[in-house]
Scaffold this motif. Structure first.
Motif, PDB file in Angstrom:
ATOM      1  N   SER A 314       0.827  -1.207   0.000  1.00  0.00           N
ATOM      2  CA  SER A 314       0.000   0.000   0.000  1.00  0.00           C
ATOM      3  C   SER A 314       0.858   1.253   0.000  1.00  0.00           C
ATOM      4  N   ILE A 315       1.947   1.232   0.772  1.00  0.00           N
ATOM      5  CA  ILE A 315       2.850   2.387   0.825  1.00  0.00           C
ATOM      6  C   ILE A 315       3.475   2.631  -0.547  1.00  0.00           C
ATOM      7  N   LEU A 316       3.985   1.564  -1.158  1.00  0.00           N
ATOM      8  CA  LEU A 316       4.633   1.718  -2.463  1.00  0.00           C
ATOM      9  C   LEU A 316       3.637   2.099  -3.558  1.00  0.00           C
ATOM     10  N   GLU A 317       2.422   1.570  -3.493  1.00  0.00           N
ATOM     11  CA  GLU A 317       1.404   1.959  -4.475  1.00  0.00           C
ATOM     12  C   GLU A 317       1.155   3.463  -4.399  1.00  0.00           C
ATOM     13  N   HIS A 318       1.132   3.991  -3.165  1.00  0.00           N
ATOM     14  CA  HIS A 318       0.932   5.432  -2.987  1.00  0.00           C
ATOM     15  C   HIS A 318       2.136   6.221  -3.521  1.00  0.00           C
ATOM     16  N   VAL A 319       3.340   5.765  -3.163  1.00  0.00           N
ATOM     17  CA  VAL A 319       4.557   6.453  -3.591  1.00  0.00           C
ATOM     18  C   VAL A 319       4.691   6.443  -5.118  1.00  0.00           C
ATOM     19  N   MET A 320       4.323   5.334  -5.743  1.00  0.00           N
ATOM     20  CA  MET A 320       4.544   5.146  -7.181  1.00  0.00           C
ATOM     21  C   MET A 320       3.364   5.589  -8.049  1.00  0.00           C
ATOM     22  N   ALA A 321       2.315   6.120  -7.440  1.00  0.00           N
ATOM     23  CA  ALA A 321       1.094   6.425  -8.198  1.00  0.00           C
ATOM     24  C   ALA A 321       1.364   7.324  -9.405  1.00  0.00           C
ATOM     25  N   ASP A 322       2.086   8.432  -9.202  1.00  0.00           N
ATOM     26  CA  ASP A 322       2.347   9.367 -10.312  1.00  0.00           C
ATOM     27  C   ASP A 322       3.204   8.717 -11.390  1.00  0.00           C
ATOM     28  N   VAL A 323       4.210   7.961 -10.955  1.00  0.00           N
ATOM     29  CA  VAL A 323       5.104   7.304 -11.923  1.00  0.00           C
ATOM     30  C   VAL A 323       4.321   6.303 -12.775  1.00  0.00           C
ATOM     31  N   MET A 324       3.480   5.492 -12.133  1.00  0.00           N
ATOM     32  CA  MET A 324       2.717   4.490 -12.870  1.00  0.00           C
ATOM     33  C   MET A 324       1.699   5.137 -13.815  1.00  0.00           C
ATOM     34  N   PHE A 325       1.168   6.284 -13.414  1.00  0.00           N
ATOM     35  CA  PHE A 325       0.194   6.973 -14.254  1.00  0.00           C
ATOM     36  C   PHE A 325       0.856   7.530 -15.518  1.00  0.00           C
ATOM     37  N   GLU A 326       2.073   8.056 -15.363  1.00  0.00           N
ATOM     38  CA  GLU A 326       2.749   8.722 -16.485  1.00  0.00           C
ATOM     39  C   GLU A 326       3.648   7.803 -17.294  1.00  0.00           C
TER      40      GLU A 326
END
Length: 356
Positions: A314-326
């Motif tokens: 959950s922590i990494l999903e939050h941290v990586m959200a912008d990267v995964m989106f772009e």
């Protein structure tokens, strides 16, 4: 011929089971050894019954006690894969005493039947992981004098589980969505189904002798974590039925994972979260790199908020959200996650927002 070949296959030794668990489950060495021994004895019992031998070997049902994120579910799930048997995980709080509105305990067998593609033979050698068993204590939490109120989610559920834990033939619904249709039932023998029950028992110290003495998990004494062993008497005082505990002969206590263990959880297992993120971005021809300080920020946040290994995703999903989106629009290249990148995204974040 197939069943004969299956009987002649050599059983996995405790060491072999332990070593396979060790690849995917970080830390908890004592717990993995205990589970490996119990699983091996369970295989011996099944083999003896297949060969129609009389056996004194009792069911090796397991009780795992440990804090959130210490690996209870992870151990059970990987054990099922090692033994190549169907596996299902259920929440004890979803079940009620027979006669009340809610799920009857037989429905958990029905769930395993579904996971086994409705094969009765496979179902009868599967593993059921029953989580949150500490929430079905026979009294409501808060009555320290032992006079707590009884409720339909407590003692009645323990009583209902007894017959399945020891091994009985039960009728279970074929269709999970039509549990009350009496015409669609199948008979399942639970004698060779391995039950792994688990709970945090986080407030066990409230029922310990002397009341104020720190017991259970999260207790600290002189700044050090207390690792007192939890006894059967303390579990009975807490509200678990002695008969219920008697059908869980293997009691395994897990400890909270520290930062070093959580770092290993992130990077070492073949199915680690970091490897998964790298593979996801590799499809977009992006090479992902995590700086050591970035990973330390993640595990420090998890330990600080008491999330354990379960919270890492959950922590990494939050941290990586912008990267995964772009990522799909970036094109090929590389991207490095450093400590500052993680700190900025975790600053002011409440653990409850992660849903861990």
């Amino acid at each position: 011929m197939e069943s004969s070949a299956r009987r002649e296959e050599p059983l996995l030794t405790p060491r072999q089971i332990f070593e396979r668990l060790d690849r995917y489950v970080i830390g908890q060495q004592e717990a993995k050894r205990a589970v490996a021994i119990a699983a091996h004895n369970h295989l011996k019992r099944i083999q003896a019954r297949r060969l129609r031998r009389g056996t004194l070997i009792k069911k090796s049902n397991i009780l795992l006690i440990g804090p959130t994120g210490s690996g209870k579910t992870h151990i059970a799930r990987n054990l099922a894969e090692i033994l190549s048997v169907p596996f299902t995980t259920v929440d004890a709080t979803e079940y009620t005493e027979a006669g009340y509105y809610g799920k009857d305990v037989e429905v958990m067998i029905s769930d395993l039947l579904f996971k086994a593609n409705h094969s009765v033979e496979d179902t009868q050698r599967g593993i059921i992981f029953v989580d949150e068993v500490d929430k079905i204590a026979r009294r409501s939490q808060g009555a320290r004098n032992g006079a707590g109120s009884r409720d339909i989610g407590g003692e009645g559920v323990q009583q209902g589980l007894l017959k399945m834990l020891e091994g009985r033939e039960v009728f279970v619904p074929m269709n999970l969505t039509q549990a009350w249709n009496k015409s669609d039932f199948v008979q399942i023998d639970t004698r060779d189904i391995l039950f792994i029950c688990a709970g945090t028992f986080s407030d066990l110290h409230e029922y310990g002798e002397g009341g104020s003495r720190p017991l259970g998990f999260g207790s600290e004494e002189d700044g050090r974590r207390v690792t007192k062993r939890i006894s059967v008497k303390q579990l009975v005082d807490f509200g678990m039925l002695a008969e219920f505990l008697g059908r869980l002969p293997v009691m395994v206590q897990l400890q909270a994972l520290g930062e070093e263990d959580l770092l290993r959880v992130l990077t070492e297992p073949p199915d680690s979260i970091i490897r998964e993120f790298r593979e996801l971005l590799a499809y977009d021809e992006i090479e992902l790199d995590f700086a050591p300080e970035a990973l330390r920020e993640v595990v420090h946040f998890s330990v600080e908020k008491g999330l354990g290994a379960r919270g890492l995703r959950s922590i990494l999903e939050h941290v990586m959200a912008d990267v995964m989106f772009e990522a799909p629009e970036r094109g090929r290249g590389s991207f490095r996650i450093d400590g500052e990148f993680v700190r900025v995204r975790l600053n002011g974040l409440n653990a409850s927002q992660l849903g861990a």
